[in-house]
Enzyme design. Structure first.
Site, PDB file in Angstrom:
ATOM      1  CD  GLU A 138      -3.235  -1.051   1.946  1.00 14.84           C
ATOM      2  OE1 GLU A 138      -3.291  -0.175   2.810  1.00 14.84           O
ATOM      3  OE2 GLU A 138      -4.142  -1.876   1.756  1.00 14.84           O
ATOM      4  CD  GLU A 143      -3.548  -6.089   2.905  1.00 10.86           C
ATOM      5  OE1 GLU A 143      -4.433  -5.382   3.426  1.00 10.86           O
ATOM      6  OE2 GLU A 143      -2.332  -5.831   2.974  1.00 10.86           O
TER       7      GLU A 143
HETATM    8  O1  AHR Z   1      -5.086  -6.060   6.854  1.00 11.16           O
HETATM    9  C1  AHR Z   1      -4.972  -4.921   7.634  1.00 11.16           C
HETATM   10  C2  AHR Z   1      -4.351  -3.744   6.895  1.00 11.16           C
HETATM   11  O2  AHR Z   1      -5.170  -3.375   5.841  1.00 11.16           O
HETATM   12  C3  AHR Z   1      -3.012  -4.008   6.237  1.00 11.16           C
HETATM   13  O3  AHR Z   1      -1.951  -3.874   7.115  1.00 11.16           O
HETATM   14  C4  AHR Z   1      -2.960  -2.957   5.180  1.00 11.16           C
HETATM   15  O4  AHR Z   1      -2.198  -3.344   4.066  1.00 11.16           O
HETATM   16  C5  AHR Z   1      -4.413  -2.723   4.829  1.00 11.16           C
HETATM   17  O5  AHR Z   1      -4.736  -1.382   4.800  1.00 11.16           O
END
Ligand code: AHR
Length: 529
Positions: free
Chosen positions: A210, A333
């Site tokens: 991110e 994710e």
């Molecule tokens: O999964 C939790 C958080 O969500 C992670 O650390 C980040 O990459 C995302 O914003």
């Protein structure tokens, strides 16, 4: 008042009180009695086999966050909780059953503050550092060796997310050499002195996480250059072949994908995409994991379905620059994100997991398989005790979530050939907003077995599905169904077996005509023989 009239008034009051009491005790998660099943048709095109479903679509994610790594996976060698080299036996045993293909670590946001040298060598000498992303102090007991031992034990490939935000190309390059070199370089010898002679295989390495946000708040043009620089120093040692992954976009941020693909595609093997499902869509008030009514059931499913559109649009941009589909879209994710439970540490992101999460899991996995020509990896967030977890732990106790069972039922699709499963299905409507009531996916494995997964999103109505198989014949059906009477049914430490798969028998096979009866709010996985 006449005695008869008095009796009538008393009876009426009694009826009203009973109805009122029933309404009160029904509480969140209770819903109307099942109505008539709706009808749908399904064509399974065995005659049109498509791509191999990458087993990495069933990947997982373990970040140093809350009670995931510490407590959830790692308890330490001296713990009274049964463990092997510090990894808890119950959790590891349950994970083995899932056939986890790939595991991403150490973050997430934590990746861009993690310095690998903190997590090697004698544990009592490792530094204690603040976890500035998620709170608390990390004693670094779980580092490179512990992570890679976990991967080897559960049979998962390692996906390491490197540190760009606060690291350097040199630090990244050294870490890779430490893990993968079989030479007698200083770093390879340091690994040997720390107890590991043989180099590990590291198939996936990402350059930051991110980077548009917690990984450095970069602009895409800047990150594209940073990516090119760092990726140059990801070296292959001693026969290890690393796939290089770039930190990608989220949701509808299409410009990020456009810039990364136009400026750095030839240096990458994969580009990530993150998407979280919030019942409300509002990060300041996401919604409860367990206390919800049909309105939030519907909005959660409507929002999770949006990933289909995001994948299509990001893929279309990737197609412009990479028509051969060499670069994978890695949804590294995904999952539900609710408000933290009252009384729990807000930074720990612990949330319960209900039948609604099982439906979300099934729908997303079906969508990933449908786009398996471009989507090569997906990692649900996260493995234990955080967000949409497979497993919850509380000291020595463990509960497997409804999401765990969906991953277990869907294992059969890993590495199989995608078979189109075309549905014609009515909408499931709430407040006049309609979403498809069913989701389906099919595959044929290396032994020729045909598997079909179906998700009924409608919490009130069963589905009666007329199924036609093109290019084959069905003689027998077997499988499992995951459902429960309430939308918010869950497994707790006191009732760990409340939501579990059961044998599926609700079908009629007459000649070549198969009719499936899929219960309301359920996930079904079948083998058609
Ligand atoms: O999964 C939790 C958080 O969500 C992670 O650390 C980040 O990459 C995302 O914003």
């Amino acid at each position: 008042m006449h005695a008869q009239r008095k009796l009538f008034v008393c009876l009426s009051i009694l009826v009203l009180l009973t109805v009122f009491a029933a309404a009160l005790t029904a509480g969140p998660g209770a819903e109307a009695q099942s109505a008539e099943p709706y009808k749908a048709t399904l064509s399974i095109r065995l005659d049109q086999p498509r791509w191999t479903i990458n087993r990495n679509l069933y990947g997982q994610f373990a970040e140093h966050l809350g009670r995931l790594v510490y407590d959830g996976l790692w308890v330490g060698e001296d713990s009274p909780i049964p463990n092997t080299h510090g990894l808890r036996n119950d959790v590891v045993g349950a994970l083995k059953e899932l056939h986890v293909p790939v595991l991403r670590w150490p973050g997430g946001c934590f990746a861009d503050e993690y310095h690998w040298r903190d997590g090697i060598g004698p544990r009592d000498k490792r530094p204690r550092r603040p976890n500035s992303s998620w709170g608390g102090v990390d004693a670094n007991a779980f580092g490179t060796h512990e992570f890679l031992e976990l991967c080897e034990t559960i049979g998962a490939d390692a996906y390491i997310n490197g540190n760009v935000g606060s690291g350097s190309p040199q630090e990244m390059m050294d870490w890779i050499e430490y893990m993968t070199s079989s030479t007698d370089s200083d770093l390879a010898n340091l690994r040997r002195r720390n107890g590991r002679d043989k180099p590990w295989k590291i198939p996936f390495f990402a350059v930051g996480n991110e980077t548009w946000g917690c990984g450095g708040n970069m602009r895409p043009e800047y990150y594209a250059d940073i990516y090119r620089q760092y990726a140059t120093f990801i070296k292959n040692h001693s026969g290890n072949r690393i796939q290089k992954l770039a930190s990608g976009s989220h949701d509808e941020n299409y410009n990020w994908t456009e810039v990364l693909m136009s400026q750095a595609a030839r240096y990458m093997d994969g580009l990530s995409l993150h998407y979280y499902t919030l019942p409300t869509g509002d990060w300041s008030k996401k919604g409860s994991a367990t206390q919800f009514a049909e309105k939030e059931w519907h909005s959660t499913l409507a929002r999770t379905l949006r990933i289909d559109e995001f994948i299509q649009k990001h893929s279309a941009i990737m197609d412009k620059y990479d028509p051969q589909k060499r670069v994978g879209l890695m949804v590294d994710e995904w999952g539900t994100w609710y408000d933290s439970e009252p009384g729990r540490d807000m930074g720990a992101l612990f949330q319960q997991n209900t039948l609604r999460d099982a439906i979300v899991a099934g729908v997303n996995l079906n969508i990933f398989q449908k786009h398996g020509d471009r989507v090569r990896m997906a990692n649900i967030a996260q493995m234990v005790n955080v967000l949409q977890a497979m497993i919850l732990t509380d000291k020595e106790k463990m509960a497997l979530t409804p999401t765990y069972y969906v991953f277990k039922m869907y294992r059969v699709h890993q590495g199989a050939t995608m078979i189109p499963a075309d549905l014609s299905v009515p909408e499931y409507k709430f407040n006049d907003v309609g979403i498809p009531a069913l989701s389906a996916s099919a595959s044929r494995d290396a032994e020729g077995r045909l598997h079909l997964s179906l998700v009924n999103l409608d919490p009130n109505r069963a589905a009666e599905i007329s199924t036609t198989l093109w290019g084959g014949a069905i003689k027998d059906v077997s499988g499992e169904v995951l459902t429960a009477p309430e939308m918010n049914a869950m497994n707790t430490f006191d009732r760990p077996n409340n939501v579990k798969p059961a044998a599926f028998n609700a079908y009629k096979l007459q000649g070549s005509q198969l009719t499936l009866n899929i219960p309301a709010k359920s996930v079904v996985v079948l083998e058609l023989k």
